[in-house]
Design a protein around this motif. Structure first.
Motif, short mmCIF file in Angstrom:
data_model
loop_
_atom_site.label_atom_id
_atom_site.label_comp_id
_atom_site.label_asym_id
_atom_site.label_seq_id
_atom_site.Cartn_x
_atom_site.Cartn_y
_atom_site.Cartn_z
N SER A 28 0.97 -1.12 -0.23
CA SER A 28 -0.09 -0.19 -0.59
C SER A 28 1.27 1.39 0.04
CB SER A 28 -0.57 -0.05 1.02
OG SER A 28 -1.79 1.79 1.48
N TYR A 29 0.03 2.38 -0.71
CA TYR A 29 0.99 3.58 -0.40
C TYR A 29 0.78 4.09 1.94
CZ TYR A 29 0.98 4.59 -5.18
OH TYR A 29 1.29 4.36 -6.78
N THR A 30 1.56 4.56 2.08
CA THR A 30 1.51 5.04 2.89
C THR A 30 0.85 6.23 3.86
OG1 THR A 30 4.22 5.81 2.76
CG2 THR A 30 3.32 3.41 3.02
N ARG A 31 1.12 6.92 4.82
CA ARG A 31 0.55 7.59 5.52
C ARG A 31 1.68 9.11 4.78
NH1 ARG A 31 0.14 11.01 10.79
NH2 ARG A 31 2.26 9.77 11.10
N ALA A 43 6.15 9.89 3.82
CA ALA A 43 6.81 9.04 3.26
C ALA A 43 8.03 8.62 4.44
CB ALA A 43 8.41 10.49 2.87
N GLY A 44 8.88 7.18 4.20
CA GLY A 44 9.35 6.42 4.56
C GLY A 44 8.13 5.83 6.37
N SER A 45 7.32 5.82 5.98
CA SER A 45 6.33 5.25 7.40
C SER A 45 5.66 3.70 6.92
CB SER A 45 5.34 5.81 7.75
OG SER A 45 4.03 6.24 6.81
N ASP A 46 5.41 3.19 7.97
CA ASP A 46 4.73 1.49 7.58
C ASP A 46 2.98 2.05 8.09
OD1 ASP A 46 4.67 -0.71 5.91
OD2 ASP A 46 5.56 -1.73 7.91
N ASP A 47 2.48 3.17 7.95
CA ASP A 47 0.52 3.00 7.90
C ASP A 47 0.06 3.74 6.64
OD1 ASP A 47 1.83 6.09 8.66
OD2 ASP A 47 0.90 6.02 10.98
N VAL A 48 -0.85 3.61 7.08
CA VAL A 48 -1.67 4.26 6.27
C VAL A 48 -2.89 5.70 6.78
CG1 VAL A 48 -1.83 2.65 4.60
CG2 VAL A 48 -4.10 2.68 6.78
N ASP A 49 -3.36 6.37 6.10
CA ASP A 49 -4.43 7.10 6.72
C ASP A 49 -5.36 7.52 5.28
OD1 ASP A 49 -4.31 9.67 4.61
OD2 ASP A 49 -2.17 9.90 6.03
N ALA A 50 -6.75 7.59 5.60
CA ALA A 50 -7.70 7.31 4.44
C ALA A 50 -7.79 8.25 3.50
CB ALA A 50 -9.01 7.69 5.43
N SER A 51 -6.35 9.66 3.80
CA SER A 51 -6.76 10.88 2.37
C SER A 51 -5.96 9.32 1.36
CB SER A 51 -6.02 11.59 2.85
OG SER A 51 -4.66 11.41 3.30
N LEU A 52 -5.36 8.49 2.02
CA LEU A 52 -4.55 7.39 0.13
C LEU A 52 -5.87 6.99 -0.30
CD1 LEU A 52 -2.84 5.71 2.45
CD2 LEU A 52 -1.99 8.04 1.05
N TYR A 58 -7.02 7.54 10.50
CA TYR A 58 -5.37 7.62 10.81
C TYR A 58 -5.35 7.09 12.20
CZ TYR A 58 -5.30 12.24 12.38
OH TYR A 58 -5.60 13.39 13.01
N ARG A 59 -4.60 6.53 12.86
CA ARG A 59 -4.36 5.65 13.88
C ARG A 59 -2.75 6.75 14.36
NH1 ARG A 59 -8.09 2.05 15.60
NH2 ARG A 59 -9.15 1.05 13.36
#
Length: 596
Positions: A459-462, A464-473, A509-510
């Motif tokens: 998946s794309y991430t929240r 750059a360089g992170s390993d989480d997501v957010d709904a704006s993706l 997001y979390r």
């Protein structure tokens, strides 16, 4: 049922006249109204302070049940009160002005006895300036008037009891029998003469208001299985467009909390640039070209004050937002602080450049064209994006612990430059710098695909360089950053559902955002998920989720900003334009996918 004087947020409905709006509880109490405009201080604010905020109550004086609806294809509310003495119908509206009374704001409450004889009571408690204004209660002839500084409010009553001042509240009791018709009219003025219209004119204006909404809805009807929900959302959006300027208010309320008892309480009575592409898209889909034209030119006039820099939000008159500060209201169910103004105006949020350029792209695809001067402005804004896209920012969710390199912000910078280059190909923008726009857009895409992708999440991430997501993706699918049915977008859709989903709902997001406490699930994210699934050709999932989400509206088809995933209770400002925009977008995506 009220909790310590506070109605559940889902118990409210909205009435509006395109200049201001009121929220009306199921029990007949108007608990929020700002005068003369959406972004002015409140005169009724019981939704934010049950003790001292002010309200306009109208209900049976005996135990009752109530049910309500909007009159068909309108923003005029009908509440039916049933008691063991009989049944009464109340119709509430903020009337659309006629040519003689354009400066006046008029709130009308029509009362009709349907059966039996029902004892009724009403109490109007005005509290100007967010409860801080000391009112003067007086009589002008036989008409009771409340004043504060240059503000004045008159109450006229016909067959609805004889009002009397009780301190700074005006109250009356009466009985209404089958076939009887009472009427209450509240007219207000600010630094202008206060008008006392006769009953016949008030009733004529109420009828004309119903006809206005019905004619507008009839001219902008939609098709498809969710047409009723789309029509309701369209009517809401029309009510939230500030008629004098064409700007749209994000929500008519301030400081309704994202979690009860928390401090994530914001003022949404402004026009956000990022809402622009969603609302222009919705208006064009609905054939509301006049509203789309007014809104587009409002955006261009507002941004002309600051271009090539674009601000996050603007006042409804096109000016810059006001400084965020607290007012002395208790807050919805003790959710403090109550804020006026919004500190996000001072943030750097790079995504808004993409929103503005996407707005121009959508607008130019319709029956309207972009003139040469506007094209020059948009070209300078595109040049600005080339200069700043590498900077970190605070992102779409306006975090207060940034800045970061948000993926969504980078993608929206790509959108800005991609659309600018396309507009130049149409000769809508001067093409002198188009080669640079195309080159920088390619650099943004390379950055996003290299630094904002997680092989582990697929998946794309929240950021750059992170390993989480957010709904704006999910917006990446809506704006065709990549193939909506391709592996990367599908992987992102799956990751957002897996990491952020909670039943039918989706958290933004979390991750930590610099604010204490938790928040509910933002409802627009759930509708974004529907739209992304539809564009990915996952029609069964999209349709099933859409059906469940439309069932989550309140009894009159409205949504707040967020929802408690555990209880289904509404949270946040109400009603929220972005949620209804996302609903329209999702319904259109499903319809287009079915037709393809």
């Amino acid at each position: 049922m009220r909790h310590h004087g506070y109605a559940p947020i889902e118990d409210y409905a909205l009435i509006g006249d395109g200049r201001t709006a009121a929220v009306v509880a199921r029990d007949g109490s108007i608990d929020w109204l700002c005068l003369p405009n959406f972004d002015c201080p409140s005169v009724f604010a019981a939704v934010l302070d049950a003790g001292r905020g002010g309200s306009f109550q109208l209900q049976p004086a005996v135990r009752f049940d109530s049910r309500r609806r909007y009159l068909p294809n309108s923003n005029v509310l009908e509440t039916t009160f049933s008691t063991d003495r009989g049944v009464v119908r109340v119709v509430d509206a903020l009337t659309i002005p006629d040519n003689r009374l354009e400066a006046m704001r008029e709130l009308v409450r029509s009362i009709e006895g349907l059966s039996g004889t029902v004892p009724m009571r009403w109490q109007l408690t005005p509290r100007f300036n967010y409860g801080d204004g000391r009112i003067r209660a007086e009589w002008r002839g036989s008409v009771p008037v409340a004043t504060f500084g240059g503000e004045a409010m008159a109450v006229q009553s016909w067959q609805a009891g004889t009002p009397a001042w009780e301190g700074s509240s005006l109250a009356a009791s009466f009985e209404i029998g089958a076939g009887d018709r009472g009427l209450l009219a509240v007219s207000s003025a600010y630094a202008e003469p206060l008008v006392f219209p006769p009953r016949a004119e008030v009733e004529a204006r109420l009828a004309a208001t119903v006809a206005f909404w019905q004619e507008w809805a009839g001219a902008h009807a939609s098709a498809g299985p969710w047409r009723d929900q789309v029509t309701r959302s369209a009517l809401l959006l029309k009510a939230l467009i500030f008629a004098p300027s064409g700007a749209n208010v994000a929500a008519p309320t301030t400081s309704l909390p994202e979690t009860v008892g928390g401090e994530r309480n914001w003022d949404y009575r402004f026009c956000w640039i990022r809402d622009s592409n969603f609302i222009i898209d919705a208006l064009m889909e609905l054939g509301a070209y006049d509203e789309a034209q007014s809104l587009f030119w409002w955006f261009m006039q507002a941004t002309a004050l600051t271009e090539p820099e674009v601000h996050v939000l603007y006042r409804l008159d096109g000016g810059l937002g006001i400084t965020e500060h607290d007012v002395a209201l208790a807050g919805y169910r003790d959710s403090r602080p109550v804020r006026v103004g919004n500190g996000a105006v001072e943030q750097t949020q790079l995504d808004i450049y993409g929103d503005l350029m996407e707005t121009a792209w959508l607008y130019s695809a319709g029956p309207h064209r972009i003139d040469a001067d506007t094209g020059q402005v948009l070209a300078r804004i595109a040049d600005r994006v080339c200069d700043i896209w590498r900077q970190p920012d605070y992102g779409i969710w306006e975090v207060r612990n940034g800045p970061f390199h948000f993926t969504h912000s980078k993608v929206m910078c790509w959108v800005a430059l991609d659309r600018a280059a396309r507009l130049a190909d149409r000769s809508a923008l001067p093409a002198g710098h188009a080669r640079r726009w195309t080159s920088e857009a390619a650099s943004i895409r390379a950055f996003v695909d290299e630094h904002c992708w997680s092989d582990r999440l697929r998946s794309y991430t929240r950021i750059a360089g992170s390993d989480d997501v957010d709904a704006s993706l999910l917006v990446m699918a809506l704006l065709h950053y990549a193939d909506p049915a391709g592996e990367r977008i599908n992987g992102t859709i799956n990751a957002v559902g897996r990491e952020l989903g909670d039943g039918d709902f989706v958290y933004r997001y979390r991750a930590a955002d610099g604010l204490p406490g938790a928040e509910g699930c933002f409802l627009n994210c759930s509708f974004w998920l529907v739209g992304a699934l539809a564009r990915a050709k996952r029609m069964d999932e999209a349709s099933a989720l859409m059906d469940r989400l439309v069932a989550r509206a309140n009894d009159v088809g409205l949504y707040s900003e967020a929802v408690d995933a555990r209880t289904g209770a509404f949270l946040g400002n109400f009603p929220q334009a972005l949620v209804h925009l996302a609903l329209i977008n999702a319904a259109c995506a499903l319809s287009h996918a079915c037709a393809a």
